[in-house]
Design an enzyme around this catalytic site. Structure first.
Site: not given
Length: 517
Positions: A12-13, A52, A102, A291-292
């Site tokens: 994540d991130q 997200c 999420h 996700d990013h």
């Protein structure tokens, strides 16, 4: 024969600029680097929406978020929208998820047969942005700069406790796959929340680094007069000027972030080791994805929500044992919508099962086609419709060129080959007029910003009203409750003890044949 199983490890991130195999000389990511050396590294992989929930919806569906309204972190994915988990089940796969996805709404599975953990974030409509007042900060859940000024070592955090559970649950799933009598191949997703802020890392990973070795941002924060409107909006959205930060704060936050990258890398290594230990490594394809990304102080910005490279680019590494592409890098732009077609092709090659007809059009292309050279696609698209803006934002990447547009904002055009830090906006350059005309025509063909704006406002209003109503009286949450039947675990009186011990073991022991049986 092609490997039958699929393991997806999602961070994540995670920006690729903080991964060793993508060129960072300081960060310690030996397992990610080894995966890239064994497989294929996609050097221009993008989030289809740098936030997200929207990014994950694109990953799960193979569709752009504007098709089904995956606008923001409180947007729900309709249960009638198929995901790769649905398609793979039709192809004979077991599908499982441990960790964050999420999902918002009552459907917390979206095709997964098993979900081993709850989610780390809420499943309700509480995080709805308000485009009626886009300049207003929602302090209840908007990012702020606390993550930066409070960065440092921590023995335990909310997120560490969560990811420890995610990793352990995935290890258990891998071991269970080795000893199950279910002959179906598996597709498991291990979705960690690190290195997402807050930037707090376990001392054992924090101590892998020294302050002096931490790279500082490449591009400084521009003066307001020289900055683009969306970056200025994000400065306000994250309350950038509410605190004063110095180089020590930035270096400490980046150090903690890199430490948490190493923490995720460690889990990747443990999961890979479990596949080797159980004899499943040669029969399992592994995809590493995020996700990013995270701006990490580049241009003065932090977190995501922008089409700037550090936030919008993601690592994407695919290892398919026995298949062509070992140690290969692909320069073509790809994105999360390419994952679903890839998984379907992998499953088809491994099992011979026909690929189901897509219920909705898939916007992606199998990553294997880039490896095999059977596609010449050199473009990708990203959309953003969440906080920090009040209008629909679009990014088009074509070769080395990136175009960004948003109603009311000046267009942006960057040549990433000569300007990797995106410091020179060429949108008004006379020699780029033909290219700008082409990009504008393609943006207009992709969507109608006025229509998107109306759809977003309608969705926000509906969800805002429903959220307010559901806060009154008795609360019934949609958050996933992991299902566990302890009466069927370990050793119980209704079980044949000897038989149960044998079938729960991998590899199977030699047959037990007592003389008196």
């Amino acid at each position: 024969m092609a490997p039958r199983n699929i393991l997806i490890v999602m961070a994540d991130q995670l920006t690729p600029f903080m991964v060793g195999c993508y060129g960072n000389p300081v960060v310690k990511t030996p397992h990610m680097d080894a995966l890239a050396a064994q497989g294929v590294r996609f050097d221009a992989a993008y989030s289809n929406s740098p936030l997200c929930t929207p990014g994950r919806y694109a990953f799960m569906t193979g569709q752009y978020i504007s098709r089904f309204g995956g606008w923001d972190n409180a947007a729900y994915l309709p249960s009638t929208v198929p995901t790769f988990a649905h398609y793979l089940r039709l192809m004979g796969y077991r599908t499982g998820l441990a960790g964050k996805m999420h999902f918002v709404g009552a459907d917390q599975l979206h095709g997964f047969e098993e979900r081993h953990t709850t989610d780390v974030y809420p499943a309700d409509f509480g995080w709805v942005p308000d485009w009626r007042s886009p300049e207003k900060r929602i302090d209840l859940w908007y990012h702020n700069m606390s993550s930066v000024v409070q960065a440092g070592p921590a023995s335990i955090t909310n997120q560490l406790a969560y990811d420890d559970e995610v990793g352990a649950a995935t290890l258990r799933a891998i071991y269970d796959a080795a000893r199950t009598e279910d002959e179906r191949p598996f597709c498991y997703v291990a979705s960690f929340i690190h290195p997402h802020d807050p930037y707090a890392a376990r001392p054992s990973y924090w101590d892998l680094y020294d302050d002096a070795d931490i790279p500082m941002p490449h591009a400084p924060r521009p003066n307001a007069a020289d900055n683009d409107p969306h970056s200025l909006r994000l400065e306000h959205a994250i309350a950038l000027d509410a605190v004063d930060i110095d180089d020590a704060d930035i270096r400490r936050a980046r150090r903690a972030y890199m430490a948490n990258v190493s923490y995720v890398d460690d889990w990747l290594g443990k999961l890979g080791a479990a596949l080797v230990e159980t004899g499943q490594a040669d029969d399992t394809a592994i995809l590493l994805v995020s996700d990013h990304g995270d701006m990490l102080g580049e241009r003065g910005l932090w977190y995501k929500m922008t089409f700037r490279e550090w936030a919008c680019r993601i690592p994407m590494v695919l290892h398919v044992p026995g298949r062509a592409g070992q140690g290969v890098s692909i320069a073509n732009p790809v994105s999360q919508v390419d994952v679903t077609p890839t998984l379907l092709q992998l499953a088809h090659e491994a099992t011979g099962a026909p690929i189901p007809d897509a219920i909705d059009p898939l916007d992606g292309t199998s990553l294997l086609q880039f490896v095999d050279g059977t596609t010449q696609r050199d473009t990708t698209v990203a959309e953003y419709t969440a906080e920090g803006t009040g209008q629909a934002m679009l990014m088009l990447r074509d070769g080395s060129w990136k175009y960004i547009c948003c109603p009311g904002d000046p267009d942006q055009l960057f040549d990433l080959a000569s300007d990797p830090n995106e410091e020179i906006n060429l949108a008004d350059a006379a020699e780029q007029a033909p290219r700008m005309a082409d990009f504008r025509a393609r943006a207009q063909a992709h969507w109608d910003p006025a229509d998107i704006h109306a759809r977003v406002l309608d969705s926000q209003n509906r969800r805002r009203v429903l959220s307010a109503a559901l806060r009154i009286g008795q609360h019934t949450g949609w958050d996933w409750q992991p299902k566990r039947d302890a009466t069927q675990e370990y050793t119980r009186s209704h079980m044949d003890l000897t038989s149960h011990d044998i079938t729960s073991r991998s590899p199977r022991p030699v047959p037990f044949k007592p003389k008196w049986s």
